[in-house]
Write an enzyme that holds these catalytic residues in place. Structure first.
Site, PDB file in Angstrom:
ATOM      1  N   ASP A 154       0.868  -1.175   0.000  1.00  0.00           N
ATOM      2  CA  ASP A 154       0.000   0.000   0.000  1.00  0.00           C
ATOM      3  C   ASP A 154       0.906   1.227   0.000  1.00  0.00           C
ATOM      4  O   ASP A 154       2.023   1.176   0.511  1.00  0.00           O
ATOM      5  CB  ASP A 154      -0.886  -0.029   1.251  1.00  0.00           C
ATOM      6  CG  ASP A 154      -1.640   1.273   1.442  1.00  0.00           C
ATOM      7  OD1 ASP A 154      -2.296   1.709   0.483  1.00  0.00           O
ATOM      8  OD2 ASP A 154      -1.540   1.857   2.535  1.00  0.00           O
ATOM      9  N   ASP A 204      -7.248  -1.454   3.647  1.00  0.00           N
ATOM     10  CA  ASP A 204      -6.347  -2.523   3.216  1.00  0.00           C
ATOM     11  C   ASP A 204      -6.802  -3.900   3.711  1.00  0.00           C
ATOM     12  O   ASP A 204      -6.297  -4.925   3.250  1.00  0.00           O
ATOM     13  CB  ASP A 204      -4.921  -2.273   3.734  1.00  0.00           C
ATOM     14  CG  ASP A 204      -4.312  -0.998   3.168  1.00  0.00           C
ATOM     15  OD1 ASP A 204      -4.560  -0.715   1.985  1.00  0.00           O
ATOM     16  OD2 ASP A 204      -3.607  -0.294   3.903  1.00  0.00           O
TER      17      ASP A 204
END
Length: 470
Positions: A162, A362
């Protein structure tokens, strides 16, 4: 959480970090860590079983009790091994009787086979190594939730990072304000973003406060995940967000495309501000990389791992950062709910994927990946979903987790080899296969000692993991 005060806190017992960590008002502190040199007023948020120490103990304990997939091999072998050994011992007993040897001789062979073949070493091979591996990892600030994570980590072919809060510090700053027709872009943007908790929103509000701008109240605030925000101020509609959000609201972006391209090429996240469906300006923000992002990516690539970056940010911005970090695969403009699908696409191509992230958005990707690695500075949801948690929030620990997993798996294989080898060599000897050549038959007491030694050797091999050097 620190309510007021400033100090350095020794978190080495929990994170393994030797240097004191600076703490200001608003920062989280962990129970059982030590305040070194200042005065802190602290508000307790979690007690008892909810504290980080209690959760660490729980996770490590569960991991040490869990079976790694490779343990299933030992279980399956033992399932067939035990009846096979009984059959061999009975066969040895009958064979020696048929060959004319005494009952006592045949019984000795029968008992020796049963004793020497006791599969204790097989049962100890995996759990002892897993216990040592997870314990070593915990000492380095890496929580491994189960034995399966240990095994998968060693097989990872691609790591997906990420961007915001993982590769970057997650604390962007306003770098550029572009106004059309002298409109108060920052003041209007701060008014709408004052209701949001997004890191970009915090940066805009902070910049407005630094310039002593008044932040006006708004109505009908709405957050559009992955795109931006909208609200009403003094009867006028305000929209702040991405190019995609403007297009969805039939707002022409032609007037700012050139300036936007310039900022995005510099790797800056650019937000468009529209008032009553007319664009009045841009705000450019930059998020600095974490100190260990670049060396971690370089080292992982040297380990022949493929690296991808996933972000909801504009492709041009994402590619600028990817180029800076030498990342080959860029998944940009991905909405939170789409991240898991992107992971599945990579898996469909044959990749064994590890997802590294920190946010609530996430969590689906962490769950979908073959291995989820969550940062300790991230949200509770991310940490609950990840199978490996990096308490220190240090990306270099991704490498440590992979290397330690490989080392642990190597020890498990060594233990299983010696357990299998011992039984394959010991059973024929106990059955008396050497008697016609040497006149020597294994005594049951010697077989018992040999069986115990096999278990001890497996445990000693696992304990030797204490000498592991990163």
């Amino acid at each position: 959480m620190v309510v007021e005060g400033y100090s350095g806190v020794d978190e080495s017992m929990v994170t393994g970090e030797s240097l004191p960590v600076e703490k200001n008002a608003g920062d989280d502190v962990i129970g059982a860590t030590i305040n070194k040199n200042g005065s802190l007023k602290i508000k307790v948020l979690k007690v008892g079983g909810d504290t980080m120490i209690a959760q660490i103990i729980k996770i490590v304990g569960e991991a040490q009790m869990a079976k790694a997939p490779i343990q299933l091999l030992a279980d399956k072998v033992s399932f067939y091994f035990v009846p096979a050994v009984i059959a061999i011992s009975v066969l040895a007993f009958i064979t020696w009787l048929i060959l004319g040897f005494s009952f006592a001789f045949a019984l000795t062979a029968f008992v020796s086979v049963l004793i020497i073949a006791c599969p204790c070493a097989l049962g100890l091979a995996t759990p002892t190594a897993v216990m040592m591996g997870t314990g070593l990892a915990a000492g380095k600030g890496i929580l491994i939730k189960n034995g399966e994570a240990l095994e998968i980590a060693e097989r990872i072919t691609m790591l997906v990072f990420d961007k915001t809060g993982t590769l970057t510090k997650g604390k962007p700053e306003v770098t550029d304000i572009f106004e059309l027709n002298h409109q108060p872009v920052l003041r209007l943007a701060a008014a709408i973003e004052n209701n949001s908790e997004h890191p970009l929103a915090e940066a805009i509000v902070k910049k407005a406060k630094e310039q002593n701008l008044s932040i006006q109240p708004i109505k009908n605030f709405k957050a559009i995940p992955g795109r931006g925000v909208s609200a009403v101020l003094n009867g006028q509609s305000i929209i702040l967000g991405t190019r995609k959000l403007m297009i969805e609201n039939q707002i022409d972006t032609l007037a700012i495309e050139e300036k936007m391209a310039e900022l995005e090429t510099e790797g800056k996240t650019t937000m468009i501000l529209a008032l009553d469906k007319t664009i009045i300006g841009l705000i450019g923000l930059a998020d600095t990389l974490k100190d260990n992002s670049r060396p971690t990516i370089t080292r992982l690539k040297a380990m022949n791992k493929k690296i991808a970056m996933i972000t909801g940010d504009n492709r041009r911005v994402a590619e600028a950062m990817a180029k800076d970090l030498d990342i080959d695969y860029v998944l940009a403009e991905v909405l939170p709910e789409e991240k898991a699908n992107e992971i599945k696409k990579l898996q469909a191509k044959g990749e064994v994927v590890a997802m590294v992230g920190d946010g609530i958005n996430d969590a689906p990707a962490l769950a979908s990946a073959d291995l989820g690695i969550a940062l300790g500075s991230g949200t509770d949801v991310a940490m609950e979903t990840g199978e490996i948690i990096l308490i220190k929030d240090d990306l270099a620990d991704v490498i440590s987790a992979i290397n330690l997993s490989a080392f642990t798996l190597k020890k498990i294989k060594q233990n299983l080899f010696w357990a299998f080898f011992y039984n394959l060599a010991g059973i024929p000897i106990a059955a008396g296969v050497l008697y016609p050549l040497t006149g020597w038959l294994l005594n049951p007491s010697v077989a018992a000692a040999a069986m115990a030694f096999s278990s001890i050797s497996v445990v000693l091999n696992a304990l030797s993991m204490k000498r592991y050097k990163a």
